[in-house]
Scaffold this motif. Structure first.
Motif, short mmCIF file in Angstrom:
data_model
loop_
_atom_site.label_atom_id
_atom_site.label_comp_id
_atom_site.label_asym_id
_atom_site.label_seq_id
_atom_site.Cartn_x
_atom_site.Cartn_y
_atom_site.Cartn_z
N ARG A 97 51.48 34.28 41.26
CA ARG A 97 50.83 35.48 40.75
C ARG A 97 51.16 35.63 39.27
O ARG A 97 52.33 35.75 38.90
CB ARG A 97 51.28 36.73 41.51
CG ARG A 97 50.71 36.84 42.90
CD ARG A 97 49.19 36.97 42.91
NE ARG A 97 48.71 38.13 42.18
CZ ARG A 97 48.55 39.33 42.77
NH1 ARG A 97 48.83 39.51 44.05
NH2 ARG A 97 48.09 40.34 42.06
N GLU A 98 50.15 35.60 38.45
CA GLU A 98 50.33 35.83 37.02
C GLU A 98 50.51 37.33 36.79
O GLU A 98 49.93 38.16 37.50
CB GLU A 98 49.12 35.33 36.24
CG GLU A 98 48.86 33.83 36.38
CD GLU A 98 49.86 32.99 35.60
OE1 GLU A 98 50.69 33.57 34.87
OE2 GLU A 98 49.78 31.75 35.72
N SER A 106 41.96 38.91 30.12
CA SER A 106 43.26 38.71 30.78
C SER A 106 44.24 38.06 29.82
O SER A 106 45.44 38.38 29.83
CB SER A 106 43.09 37.83 32.02
OG SER A 106 42.64 36.54 31.67
N HIS A 164 49.35 39.28 34.58
CA HIS A 164 48.18 40.06 34.19
C HIS A 164 47.33 40.44 35.40
O HIS A 164 46.41 41.24 35.28
CB HIS A 164 47.34 39.29 33.16
CG HIS A 164 46.65 38.08 33.69
ND1 HIS A 164 47.24 36.83 33.67
CD2 HIS A 164 45.43 37.91 34.25
CE1 HIS A 164 46.40 35.95 34.20
NE2 HIS A 164 45.29 36.58 34.56
N THR A 165 47.62 39.87 36.57
CA THR A 165 46.89 40.25 37.79
C THR A 165 47.57 41.39 38.53
O THR A 165 47.06 41.82 39.57
CB THR A 165 46.76 39.04 38.74
OG1 THR A 165 48.05 38.72 39.30
CG2 THR A 165 46.19 37.83 38.02
#
Length: 236
Positions: free
Chosen positions: A57-58, A3, A60-61
């Protein structure tokens, strides 16, 4: 580790350094008593309405275009507690004005703005999953009769978004992206002839508006406010 690699892929060394600095500053702020109190308030909003706006929420998610994501920030709900103060200072005629949230994420600011009776409330968000959440949140509050303005979300790159030209605008930015995206956004907003007011939290890219020229700067409840000439004329 995978990630982390996804988050850093395609970024220049300077961008990586800025990202690290941004994250250090963020986590330092989140440790303060003020941030903890704010987070409790944010969670209370979701508990009251049954919405999903609080959780970070990052990027990469999310399933997003990495070329655009390289210039975007994580999703984090913005604090709309000062909205009544901002709008009172701006003397907004809600019935004529369109509110636009650039990088609206899950729609927290949209939901709060829509309770003020704008002509329209528009979110701009490039992550389809966040758009879907924002629309679900809208539907939940709409079903409960909590919104006084219609809300829609454009799923697209903010650099490509064309604002409406038939109404005064209040544009909202909570440090949604870097200079690469802000430059075309600022260029487009600077060309508009109707009144345009910008509420800018954590204004890391305000230099793009200064580069364009024609914007006055002031503060409302400690937050940067920019107005174009038409908006300033309306204040006279």
């Amino acid at each position: 580790m995978s990630s982390l690699v996804r988050r850093l892929k395609g970024r220049s060394p300077a961008e990586i350094i800025r990202l690290i600095g941004h994250n250090i500053a963020y986590y330092a702020r989140e440790m303060t008593p003020q941030a903890r109190a704010r987070n409790r308030q944010f969670q209370a909003f979701d508990e009251t309405w049954g919405t999903d706006t609080f959780a970070i929420r990052e990027l990469h998610t999310l399933d997003v275009d990495p070329a655009i994501a390289a210039h975007a920030r994580r999703y984090q709900a913005s604090n709309g507690t000062d909205m009544p103060v901002w709008f009172a200072d701006l003397d907004v005629d809600f019935a004529r004005t369109v509110f636009i949230d650039f990088g609206c994420g899950k729609g927290r600011a949209l939901l709060q703005a829509a309770r003020f009776g704008f002509a329209r409330v528009i979110g701009v968000e490039f992550a389809p999953e966040l758009v879907a959440i924002a629309l679900r949140n809208r539907d939940i509050m709409q079903a409960k009769g909590a919104l006084a303005a219609p809300v829609d979300v454009a799923c697209m790159d903010a650099a490509q978004f064309v604002p409406p030209v038939d109404a005064p605008l209040v544009c909202y930015f909570y440090d949604p992206f870097d200079d690469a995206v802000m430059a075309p956004v600022a260029n487009r907003l600077s060309l508009l002839t109707q009144p345009v007011t910008i509420i800018y939290l954590e204004p890391n890219c305000v230099g793009q508006f200064r580069r364009c020229g024609g914007w006055s700067e002031s503060r409302s409840a400690g937050t940067l406010v920019l107005r174009n000439a038409a908006a300033m004329a309306g204040q006279a």
